[in-house]
Design a protein around this motif. Structure first.
Motif, mmCIF file in Angstrom:
data_model
loop_
_atom_site.group_PDB
_atom_site.id
_atom_site.type_symbol
_atom_site.label_atom_id
_atom_site.label_comp_id
_atom_site.label_asym_id
_atom_site.label_seq_id
_atom_site.Cartn_x
_atom_site.Cartn_y
_atom_site.Cartn_z
ATOM 1 N N ALA A 1 8.199 -36.236 46.715
ATOM 2 C CA ALA A 1 7.117 -35.259 46.654
ATOM 3 C C ALA A 1 6.673 -35.030 45.212
ATOM 4 O O ALA A 1 5.473 -34.943 44.913
ATOM 5 N N ALA A 2 7.651 -34.936 44.300
ATOM 6 C CA ALA A 2 7.321 -34.727 42.896
ATOM 7 C C ALA A 2 6.591 -35.927 42.311
ATOM 8 O O ALA A 2 5.611 -35.780 41.559
ATOM 9 N N ILE A 3 7.071 -37.125 42.652
ATOM 10 C CA ILE A 3 6.423 -38.341 42.142
ATOM 11 C C ILE A 3 4.994 -38.441 42.668
ATOM 12 O O ILE A 3 4.056 -38.766 41.931
ATOM 13 N N PHE A 4 4.810 -38.175 43.963
ATOM 14 C CA PHE A 4 3.467 -38.214 44.550
ATOM 15 C C PHE A 4 2.563 -37.206 43.861
ATOM 16 O O PHE A 4 1.427 -37.528 43.476
ATOM 17 N N ALA A 5 3.028 -35.980 43.703
ATOM 18 C CA ALA A 5 2.193 -34.920 43.127
ATOM 19 C C ALA A 5 1.810 -35.213 41.692
ATOM 20 O O ALA A 5 0.761 -34.752 41.219
ATOM 21 N N ALA A 6 2.662 -35.969 40.971
ATOM 22 C CA ALA A 6 2.395 -36.262 39.561
ATOM 23 C C ALA A 6 1.535 -37.501 39.357
ATOM 24 O O ALA A 6 1.144 -37.797 38.221
ATOM 25 N N ALA A 7 1.227 -38.232 40.413
ATOM 26 C CA ALA A 7 0.419 -39.442 40.269
ATOM 27 C C ALA A 7 -0.983 -39.091 39.781
ATOM 28 O O ALA A 7 -1.598 -38.145 40.285
ATOM 29 N N PRO A 8 -1.516 -39.815 38.817
ATOM 30 C CA PRO A 8 -2.871 -39.514 38.327
ATOM 31 C C PRO A 8 -3.919 -39.481 39.439
ATOM 32 O O PRO A 8 -4.791 -38.613 39.452
ATOM 33 N N MET A 9 -3.828 -40.429 40.386
ATOM 34 C CA MET A 9 -4.822 -40.454 41.453
ATOM 35 C C MET A 9 -4.684 -39.241 42.359
ATOM 36 O O MET A 9 -5.685 -38.676 42.822
ATOM 37 N N PHE B 1 -0.611 -44.891 39.511
ATOM 38 C CA PHE B 1 0.623 -44.390 40.096
ATOM 39 C C PHE B 1 1.429 -43.702 39.004
ATOM 40 O O PHE B 1 1.233 -43.950 37.819
ATOM 41 N N THR B 2 2.331 -42.839 39.393
ATOM 42 C CA THR B 2 3.107 -42.051 38.441
ATOM 43 C C THR B 2 3.836 -42.959 37.452
ATOM 44 O O THR B 2 4.556 -43.875 37.838
ATOM 45 N N ALA B 3 3.635 -42.676 36.167
ATOM 46 C CA ALA B 3 4.252 -43.437 35.067
ATOM 47 C C ALA B 3 3.811 -44.889 35.035
ATOM 48 O O ALA B 3 4.433 -45.715 34.372
ATOM 49 N N GLY B 4 2.757 -45.227 35.735
ATOM 50 C CA GLY B 4 2.189 -46.561 35.656
ATOM 51 C C GLY B 4 3.144 -47.655 36.104
ATOM 52 O O GLY B 4 3.786 -47.569 37.157
ATOM 53 N N ILE C 1 7.119 -37.775 29.494
ATOM 54 C CA ILE C 1 6.449 -38.572 28.467
ATOM 55 C C ILE C 1 5.809 -39.811 29.080
ATOM 56 O O ILE C 1 4.695 -40.213 28.708
ATOM 57 N N ALA C 2 6.476 -40.429 30.032
ATOM 58 C CA ALA C 2 5.936 -41.634 30.672
ATOM 59 C C ALA C 2 4.773 -41.315 31.599
ATOM 60 O O ALA C 2 3.829 -42.111 31.729
ATOM 61 N N ALA C 3 4.841 -40.151 32.260
ATOM 62 C CA ALA C 3 3.826 -39.827 33.266
ATOM 63 C C ALA C 3 2.587 -39.178 32.682
ATOM 64 O O ALA C 3 1.514 -39.239 33.284
ATOM 65 N N ALA C 4 2.697 -38.534 31.506
ATOM 66 C CA ALA C 4 1.581 -37.758 30.970
ATOM 67 C C ALA C 4 0.375 -38.606 30.567
ATOM 68 O O ALA C 4 -0.766 -38.265 30.929
#
Length: 693
Positions: free
Chosen positions: A136-144, A307-310, A436-439
Motif C-alpha cells: 500500500a505504501a509503495i503504491f501510494a508513493a508511485a509518481p503516477m 513506479f516508486t523509486a523508478g 531519497i530514491a522515491a522523491a
C-alpha cells in the motif's frame, strides 16, 4: 480509556489505514496546490462539466441553435443538444463530493485512500499483512498514483473499481461468501461502464480463473445441490452483466444505438484495433509494429520513471516475482494458496498485451525517445495505471522478505537489546534511503505541472479579479471552436444560465445571436497578447474588456492611433464584404485620426466618397499602416462586428484591436492592451469611439 489493539493483525490494519490516510491527504494537497486551475489534459473539464450535469439530472446540454458557441471539449453535437463522449461513472464519483462537500477534490482523496486499502488487501491475500502494508505504501508513493489521482481523470477511479472487484472476487473464492461474489460483479460492472476496455483487460485473468473453476466443478459434480462455485460465479457474472446492460441502455439513450458508445459517435475511428486510427484532425496508420514500439517505450517509462523509486522499485518487483515463483513451485509441499498471486501475475500479461491494440499509448508520447514531452511527461503511461498494483505487491514481497532475513540474521548474531537497536537504526536508514530514491521521480512531474499552473494563474488573473454578477464573457478559440480547450477552468452551469456565462468568440452573426439570447447581462471579451501553446514557458498577457452594443440609424466611428518616431507615410484602409476603400497620408505627425461611419448596408471611410457595401451581418476591418523610410511597417487593425436590418445598424464596441509590426495581420500575438502600455513600443496608442451619428 480503551487501549489500542496490540495483536499483529490489528497493528497491520491500523498501519494500512494510516497509509491510506496519508495517501488521501497527499493527493488532496497536490490537487489543490499543483492543479488549482486543472492540468494540461483538458479531459478534466469534460468530467467536471458532466458531474455538474448529473447533479442537475441532465445527460445533455440544451443550447439549441447556439450549440456552436457553447460546445465543450469532447462533447458530441446532436440536433441542438450536446452530450459528452465519456461514460458518466467517473463524473458521478466527482459529483458525489460536489453534492456532499462542495469540493470534487474530496473524491480524489477518497480514491487515493481506497486504492491504497485495496492494494493492502490484495497483498495480504496473496502473501501476508506485512506485505500488504508495504505494498500500500509503495503504491501510494508511485509518481503516477500521486499525480494522476490528483486530477479529474478516469484512470484512478476505474482502478479503484477494478481493485474492489479483485478483492471481493478473491474474498469470495477464499471464504465462499456469496455477498462478496455479488459485490465483485457490481464492481467490475461499474468499471466496465466507466472504461469498458480497461475493465476487460483487468478482469481477463479473473474470468479465466472463474471459467476454469466452473468447468472443474461441473466435471466433478455428480448431482444434488448446485455447487457453491457455480452459485458464486453466477452472482458475479450476473452483477457484471447487469451493468453491461446499463451501459448499453446509456448508449442507446444518447447515440440511438446500444452498440454505439458515445466516444465512437464522437470519433468512430478512435477505438481499439489496428489500421487507420483518427481523432479529430489527428490520424495515423496504427500497425502492429508501431504498437509494439510505442508500448515498449510506454512500459519502459512506467518501470523506470513512474513506479516508486523508478528502476530500483522495478528491480524489487522482479525479485518479488522470482521469490513468489520459487515459493509456489520450488517445493512439492506448498501449502499457500497460489490463486491471488497467480491472478496478479496474470495482469502482467493481459494489460500490456491488450494495450497493444489501443493507439492511445502512441498518443501519450510526443516523441518516443523523450519522456519529458507529451502527456506522458505530465501523467505517465495512463493506460497502464492498473499495473501499479501488482508491481507494488511484488516489490513489497521482496522488501519484506529481505527485511525479515536481515532481522533474523541480526538476532542470531547479537542479544535482544543490541538486535533491537541495530534493527531500529537499519529501519530508519532504510526509510531515509527509500525516501531519497522515491522523491526525484515524484518531484519531476510535479514541477512540470506546477509550471503550467503558473501560466494558468497569469492567464486567468483578470477573470479572478472581476466580480461577475450576471455576465456574458466571450472567450478566444486558440485550439478551434471548443469551450474548455484550453480554458477548462471557465465552465458553464448545466443550464447555461449561471452568474457568468462563457461563449466562444466567433463570427459576427454567431456573436450577435449569443448577445440576443442574453440581453440583460454585462458583456465582456476575454483576450490575450501572445500565442497560446502547450509550452508552459510561452506566457500570454491577458485582458478582460467590457463590451457594449451601439445602435442607431447610423453610427459614427473615430479611431485615433499614435505614430512612433521615424514614420513618413501611412495608409488607411476600410474593408468589408470583399470591398475596399483606402487613402494615403504623407507625413502623418504624432497621431492619425480616422473618421468612419456605419449605415444600413454601407460603411464609409471619411476621406473617401465611395461607400463599402455591408451584408446583414458583417465584420468591418479598419487598418492603419504606418511606413518608415526603410519600408518597415506597423499596422493598427480593428475588426468591428456589425449588423443591420435596413433601418438601423448595430456594432459591438470596442472592436477587436491588434498592433502588428512588419505585417498587416498578426492575430493574438498583436492584441492591443490599453491598460498595459509597456507591452507595446514607444509611441503606440489605439483608441476607438463608436456613437450614434
Amino acid at each position: 480509556m480503551r487501549s489500542l489493539p496490540t495483536d499483529p493483525p490489528e497493528r497491520r490494519r491500523i498501519a494500512a489505514l494510516l497509509v491510506a490516510l496519508v495517501a488521501g491527504v497527499a493527493v488532496f494537497a497536490i490537487a489543490t496546490r499543483v492543479f488549482p486551475y486543472h492540468s494540461i489534459n483538458h479531459d478534466e473539464g469534460v468530467y467536471l462539466q458532466q458531474a455538474a450535469m448529473l447533479l442537475e439530472e441532465q445527460l445533455r446540454l440544451f443550447p439549441g441553435e447556439l450549440s456552436g458557441a457553447f460546445r465543450p471539449w469532447f462533447f458530441v453535437e446532436d440536433g441542438g443538444t450536446l452530450y459528452p463522449k465519456y461514460s458518466p461513472v467517473p463524473a458521478a464519483m466527482y459529483a458525489a463530493s460536489m453534492a456532499l462537500f462542495g469540493e470534487p477534490r474530496v473524491t480524489l482523496a477518497a480514491v487515493a485512500a481506497g486504492n491504497a486499502l485495496c492494494v493492502y488487501a490484495l497483498g495480504a491475500m496473496a502473501f501476508d499483512r506485512s506485505v500488504g502494508v508495504a505494498a500500500a505504501a509503495i503504491f501510494a508513493a508511485a509518481p503516477m498514483a500521486l499525480v494522476t489521482t490528483s486530477v479529474f481523470l478516469p484512470y484512478a477511479p476505474t482502478t479503484l473499481l477494478n481493485l474492489l472487484f479483485a478483492v471481493c472476487y478473491l474474498s469470495g473464492v477464499r471464504t465462499g461468501s456469496r455477498t462478496s461474489a455479488a459485490l465483485a460483479g457490481v464492481a467490475i460492472g461499474l468499471a466496465f461502464f466507466a472504461r469498458p476496455y480497461t475493465a476487460v483487460l483487468f478482469a481477463a485473468p479473473f474470468i479465466a480463473h472463474a471459467l476454469w473453476s466452473v468447468v472443474t466443478t461441473v466435471r466433478k459434480h455428480k448431482g444434488g445441490p448446485v455447487p457453491d462455485p457455480l452459485v458464486r460465479n453466477a452472482l458475479t457474472a450476473g452483477g457484471g452483466l447487469a451493468f453491461v446492460g446499463l451501459t448499453l441502455a446509456y448508449n442507446a439513450s444518447l447515440t440511438g444505438s446500444a452498440l454505439v458508445f458515445p466516444y465512437a459517435a464522437f470519433a468512430p475511428m478512435d477505438g481499439p484495433g489496428f489500421g487507420r486510427r483518427r481523432l479529430l484532425e489527428h490520424a495515423v496508420e496504427y500497425t502492429p509494429a508501431l504498437a509494439a514500439e510505442a508500448n515498449g517505450y510506454v512500459l519502459w517509462y512506467l518501470l523506470t520513471r513512474w513506479f516508486t523509486a523508478g528502476a530500483l522499485g522495478t528491480a524489487c518487483a522482479v525479485c518479488g516475482l522470482a521469490l513468489s515463483i520459487r515459493r509456489w513451485y520450488g517445493s512439492a509441499s506448498v501449502s499457500t494458496d497460489r490463486t491471488p498471486g497467480l491472478l496478479l501475475v496474470g495482469l502482467f500479461v493481459s494489460i500490456p498485451v491488450g494495450n497493444l491494440l489501443f493507439w492511445g499509448n502512441y498518443n501519450v508520447l510526443a516523441t518516443f525517445e523523450d519522456p519529458t514531452d507529451g502527456l506522458i511527461a505530465e501523467f505517465g503511461p495512463l493506460y497502464h495505471f492498473d499495473l501499479l498494483a501488482p508491481l507494488s505487491i511484488f516489490a513489497a514481497l521482496a522488501i519484506v522478505t529481505g527485511w525479515r532475513r536481515f532481522a533474523t540474521r541480526v538476532r542470531a548474531l547479537s542479544g535482544p537489546s543490541v538486535a533491537r537497536a541495530v534493527l531500529a537504526l537499519a529501519l530508519l536508514v532504510g526509510l531515509a534511503l527509500a525516501g531519497i530514491a522515491a522523491a526525484p521521480p515524484v518531484a519531476e512531474p510535479i514541477e512540470r505541472n506546477a509550471a503550467h499552473t503558473e501560466k494558468y494563474e497569469t492567464a486567468y488573473e483578470p477573470i479572478e479579479a472581476t466580480d461577475f454578477d450576471g455576465a456574458l464573457v466571450f472567450l478566444p478559440t486558440p485550439y478551434g471552436e471548443w469551450q474548455n480547450h484550453p480554458f477548462q477552468y471557465l465552465r458553464n452551469d448545466p443550464g447555461l444560465d449561471g452568474e457568468v456565462v462563457y461563449a466562444l468568440d466567433r463570427e459576427p452573426a454567431e456573436d450577435f445571436a449569443v448577445l440576443d439570447a442574453y440581453p440583460d447581462r454585462d458583456n465582456y471579451r476575454y483576450a490575450y497578447r501572445g500565442e497560446w501553446t502547450p509550452d508552459p514557458d510561452d506566457r500570454v498577457t491577458p485582458k478582460l474588456e467590457a463590451l457594449s452594443v451601439r445602435s442607431g440609424e447610423a453610427l459614427a466611428g473615430e479611431t485615433t492611433v499614435g505614430v512612433p518616431a521615424n514614420v513618413d507615410r501611412a495608409t488607411v484602409r476600410l474593408e468589408a464584404d470583399g470591398e475596399v476603400a483606402e487613402y494615403g497620408i504623407e507625413d502623418p505627425g504624432e497621431q492619425v485620426v480616422v473618421d468612419w461611419t456605419l449605415e444600413p448596408g454601407a460603411a464609409r471611410l471619411g476621406a473617401v466618397d465611395s461607400p463599402v457595401g455591408l451584408g446583414a451581418t458583417e465584420e468591418v476591418v479598419l487598418s492603419i499602416t504606418l511606413v518608415q523610410p526603410d519600408g518597415s511597417t506597423l499596422t493598427y487593425r480593428q475588426e468591428t462586428a456589425v449588423r443591420g436590418d435596413g433601418e438601423r445598424v448595430e456594432a459591438i464596441a470596442p472592436p477587436e484591436r491588434t498592433v502588428c509590426p512588419l505585417v498587416t495581420r498578426c492575430g493574438s500575438e498583436g492584441t492591443y492592451l490599453p491598460d498595459t502600455p509597456d507591452a507595446h513600443r514607444e509611441g503606440v496608442a489605439f483608441e476607438t469611439r463608436i456613437e450614434p451619428a
